[in-house]
Scaffold this motif. Structure first.
Motif, PDB file in Angstrom:
ATOM      1  N   PHE A  24      20.399  17.558  83.144  1.00  0.00           N
ATOM      2  CA  PHE A  24      19.258  18.108  82.402  1.00  0.00           C
ATOM      3  C   PHE A  24      18.478  16.989  81.719  1.00  0.00           C
ATOM      4  CE2 PHE A  24      17.072  20.168  78.916  1.00  0.00           C
ATOM      5  CZ  PHE A  24      16.533  21.285  79.536  1.00  0.00           C
ATOM      6  N   VAL A  25      19.220  16.068  81.104  1.00  0.00           N
ATOM      7  CA  VAL A  25      18.555  14.953  80.432  1.00  0.00           C
ATOM      8  C   VAL A  25      17.744  14.143  81.439  1.00  0.00           C
ATOM      9  CG1 VAL A  25      18.944  12.792  79.217  1.00  0.00           C
ATOM     10  CG2 VAL A  25      20.272  14.821  78.603  1.00  0.00           C
ATOM     11  N   ARG A  26      18.357  13.883  82.580  1.00  0.00           N
ATOM     12  CA  ARG A  26      17.672  13.090  83.599  1.00  0.00           C
ATOM     13  C   ARG A  26      16.383  13.790  84.014  1.00  0.00           C
ATOM     14  NH1 ARG A  26      20.029  13.789  88.175  1.00  0.00           N
ATOM     15  NH2 ARG A  26      22.086  13.805  87.153  1.00  0.00           N
ATOM     16  N   VAL A  27      16.492  15.064  84.317  1.00  0.00           N
ATOM     17  CA  VAL A  27      15.314  15.828  84.738  1.00  0.00           C
ATOM     18  C   VAL A  27      14.246  15.807  83.647  1.00  0.00           C
ATOM     19  CG1 VAL A  27      14.475  18.146  85.198  1.00  0.00           C
ATOM     20  CG2 VAL A  27      16.533  17.324  86.342  1.00  0.00           C
ATOM     21  N   ALA A  28      14.654  16.045  82.404  1.00  0.00           N
ATOM     22  CA  ALA A  28      13.678  16.091  81.315  1.00  0.00           C
ATOM     23  C   ALA A  28      12.953  14.765  81.190  1.00  0.00           C
ATOM     24  CB  ALA A  28      14.379  16.447  80.005  1.00  0.00           C
ATOM     25  N   GLN A  40       8.422  23.377  83.206  1.00  0.00           N
ATOM     26  CA  GLN A  40       8.579  22.430  84.307  1.00  0.00           C
ATOM     27  C   GLN A  40       9.993  21.885  84.378  1.00  0.00           C
ATOM     28  OE1 GLN A  40       5.551  19.283  84.772  1.00  0.00           O
ATOM     29  NE2 GLN A  40       4.399  20.404  83.221  1.00  0.00           N
ATOM     30  N   ILE A  41      10.525  21.567  83.196  1.00  0.00           N
ATOM     31  CA  ILE A  41      11.882  21.009  83.167  1.00  0.00           C
ATOM     32  C   ILE A  41      12.856  22.026  83.753  1.00  0.00           C
ATOM     33  CG2 ILE A  41      13.743  20.188  81.685  1.00  0.00           C
ATOM     34  CD1 ILE A  41      11.703  19.127  79.762  1.00  0.00           C
ATOM     35  N   LEU A  42      12.722  23.270  83.315  1.00  0.00           N
ATOM     36  CA  LEU A  42      13.646  24.290  83.798  1.00  0.00           C
ATOM     37  C   LEU A  42      13.525  24.472  85.303  1.00  0.00           C
ATOM     38  CD1 LEU A  42      13.489  26.995  80.996  1.00  0.00           C
ATOM     39  CD2 LEU A  42      15.310  25.366  81.516  1.00  0.00           C
ATOM     40  N   ASP A  43      12.269  24.466  85.796  1.00  0.00           N
ATOM     41  CA  ASP A  43      12.080  24.603  87.239  1.00  0.00           C
ATOM     42  C   ASP A  43      12.783  23.484  87.985  1.00  0.00           C
ATOM     43  OD1 ASP A  43      10.688  26.881  87.018  1.00  0.00           O
ATOM     44  OD2 ASP A  43       8.710  26.035  87.458  1.00  0.00           O
ATOM     45  N   ALA A  44      12.484  22.259  87.549  1.00  0.00           N
ATOM     46  CA  ALA A  44      13.055  21.102  88.238  1.00  0.00           C
ATOM     47  C   ALA A  44      14.570  21.098  88.121  1.00  0.00           C
ATOM     48  CB  ALA A  44      12.475  19.809  87.660  1.00  0.00           C
ATOM     49  N   TYR A  45      15.042  21.457  86.939  1.00  0.00           N
ATOM     50  CA  TYR A  45      16.493  21.459  86.720  1.00  0.00           C
ATOM     51  C   TYR A  45      17.171  22.471  87.653  1.00  0.00           C
ATOM     52  CZ  TYR A  45      20.964  21.975  84.291  1.00  0.00           C
ATOM     53  OH  TYR A  45      22.301  22.032  83.971  1.00  0.00           O
ATOM     54  N   GLY A  46      16.497  23.588  87.876  1.00  0.00           N
ATOM     55  CA  GLY A  46      17.090  24.620  88.714  1.00  0.00           C
ATOM     56  C   GLY A  46      17.446  24.121  90.101  1.00  0.00           C
ATOM     57  N   THR A  47      16.703  23.112  90.578  1.00  0.00           N
ATOM     58  CA  THR A  47      16.962  22.613  91.929  1.00  0.00           C
ATOM     59  C   THR A  47      18.034  21.540  91.948  1.00  0.00           C
ATOM     60  OG1 THR A  47      15.367  20.810  91.804  1.00  0.00           O
ATOM     61  CG2 THR A  47      14.519  22.995  92.391  1.00  0.00           C
TER      62      THR A  47
END
Lengths: 300, 300
Positions: free
Chosen positions: A276-280, A110-117
């Motif tokens: 990345f930290v924010r998204v995570a 999920q983190i990677l998906d969200a980060y991708g955007t």
DNA sequence: GCGATTGATACCCTGGGGATATGAATGACC
DNA sequence: GGTCATTCATATCCCCAGGGTATCAATCGC
């Protein structure tokens, strides 16, 4: 007042670790005399004796212990500088994420998906293993951000907690203790733990040699668990994602929860890391609010 | 894969700061050609270009900026290792306390007294000034513990807040603004600040050249304040302890409070440091509980 | 007391870091 | 646009520091 050089520190650390000039020289791929001389010069330069040495034994002085600690961190800083510069100069900058396989609590996709955007995102790259020491990978500049279980050695690092979950013990389904629904640490006193670096959150659990070769991955560990050779501590999410017929997971009442945290070098200034930290943290927060009712329905 | 050496980093930092090979070489006390060659070799070694250079201008690349930051911290770590080892080997171990004069909020004497009775205590030694950068003194291994105003650069350091107090502005009693009982930052827009490192807690306040020579100590600053040359921000305790006829202290409503903190290297393991921190926190706690009624009676 | 182990000393030799001399490229100025 | 000054790169030489080999000296085990 001439300053220390890397070579001196490397040599010093080698001798301090081996406590033997001959072996240290061998490890460094050099002859013993120049090593002795370098250490002597180092002591002269610092005006301090670092080793008490006779022909029969070498041991660290107080000053030597202080220097050993500082030398290690200084050497880490140097290698980190090299790695980060190399990486920063590469034509395809990437965000290197250090994880130990399977401890991400299922959050990573999920983190990677969200980060991708995210607009500040870079292509990501997973740094697996890293000798099992993700904090060191960060300090050495081999990764930009890591997911690790607390507690950990956070010197030089910043971190943010993501999710906290109970730790279960994995044991052979045939183990007599598996008949009980809940255990205490004391019940497990006789069982051996994996001899490799166990994915138990770095908790300092007394360990005794149970298996000859260190098991490094979960499948190996689980096969040992199934045969009853060892028991193994795993966060609930790891247990949930690794259901195996021959393995029983049981709660341990007096084992504190473990916390998954996101960690990055304290002086990181990269917007990619920040994003990345924010998204995570966001993903973890939503997971936490979702999880509470889920947990209840699972336990019910 | 040969590792970096201190010399290379020193040279790199010099060039990165001067952005001029000739001047950097001069600063390093060497000729320009070997410097150029060393930088070239460094770039080859890292496989990265660190400077975009023409014969007319030198500037850092992205990788260069990354390396500059890391190189600075690595060099700090190295010099810290040397200083700490030297200190640890000295026959009279001492606890070196870095403070900027007069910002200790009057706590220091009590702390020192109480610390003296602690079983883990060492003889103490005050490290004054330290170029006004106490955190750097800690990182460089010149001090074991420091009292500083937050916010500060806490990379590699651990800290604990002691007391929080308002910041006042010190101005000439004759200043028209001194007639008012309370000011806002905007009111002070036209006034100049001390050109030295001001004891304003490191707050990033716009500064403009008002005085030719940097004033480094409070007395100099106060004489400039009295003449109306500058205004000056000071924590309330500093103001209380420096009543001067020609100087008026006024609260600034939109200036956040400042916090006195005790700081030490993150990896400090010395019981002497631990004891000092413990004592300081205790003293500060009692001061805080005493202070609240006092504050009211003072303001009333 | 003798041999084995191990750190220290003596000595040589090579490579790399530094200096000087010079080249080459860019910008300023007339 | 040609000339000069500035500045970084290249070429070459030299010397010392870091590494190797041979050997000594001290300590421990037997």
């Amino acid at each position: 007042m001439n300053d220390l050089e890397v070579r001196q520190l490397r040599y010093f650390v080698a001798v301090a670790e081996e406590l033997h000039f001959g072996r240290a020289a061998a490890r460094l791929g050099m002859a013993q005399p120049p090593l002795s001389r370098t250490i002597r010069d180092l002591e002269r330069q610092l005006g301090v004796t670092l080793f008490e040495r006779t022909t029969r034994q070498v041991k660290l002085t107080g000053a030597g212990e202080v220097l050993l600690r500082d030398a290690r961190t200084a050497l880490e800083a140097i290698t980190a500088a090299a790695h980060r510069a190399r990486h920063a100069g590469s034509t395809s900058p990437r965000l290197r994420i250090a994880i130990k396989a399977d401890i991400d609590g299922g959050l990573l996709p999920q983190i990677l998906d969200a980060y991708g955007t995210d607009p500040a995102a870079l292509p990501t790259e997973l740094v697996l293993g890293g000798l099992g020491d993700q904090p060191k990978a960060l300090r050495d500049g081999l990764a930009d951000v890591a997911l690790v279980l607390r507690p950990m050695d956070d010197r030089g690092l910043d971190s943010e907690s993501l999710i906290t979950e109970p730790v279960l013990v994995a044991m052979a389904a045939t183990d007599p203790l598996a008949a009980r629904t809940e255990l205490r640490l004391a019940d497990l006193a006789g069982r051996s733990l994996p001899s490799g670096a166990p994915a138990d959150g770095g908790r300092a659990v007394p360990r005794r040699p149970g298996v000859t070769r260190p098991a490094s991955n979960l499948s190996e560990i689980f096969s040992l668990v199934e045969t009853g050779s060892i028991v193994f501590f795993a966060p609930a999410s790891v247990a949930r994602r690794n259901p195996r017929p021959g393995v029983a997971y049981r709660p341990v009442s007096d084992l504190p929860n473990c916390t998954l945290a996101i960690v990055w070098p304290q002086d990181a200034r990269s917007p990619a890391v920040a994003a990345f930290v924010r998204v995570a943290c966001t993903i973890a927060a939503t997971r936490r609010t979702q999880a509470e009712p889920q947990m209840q329905s699972t336990t019910a």
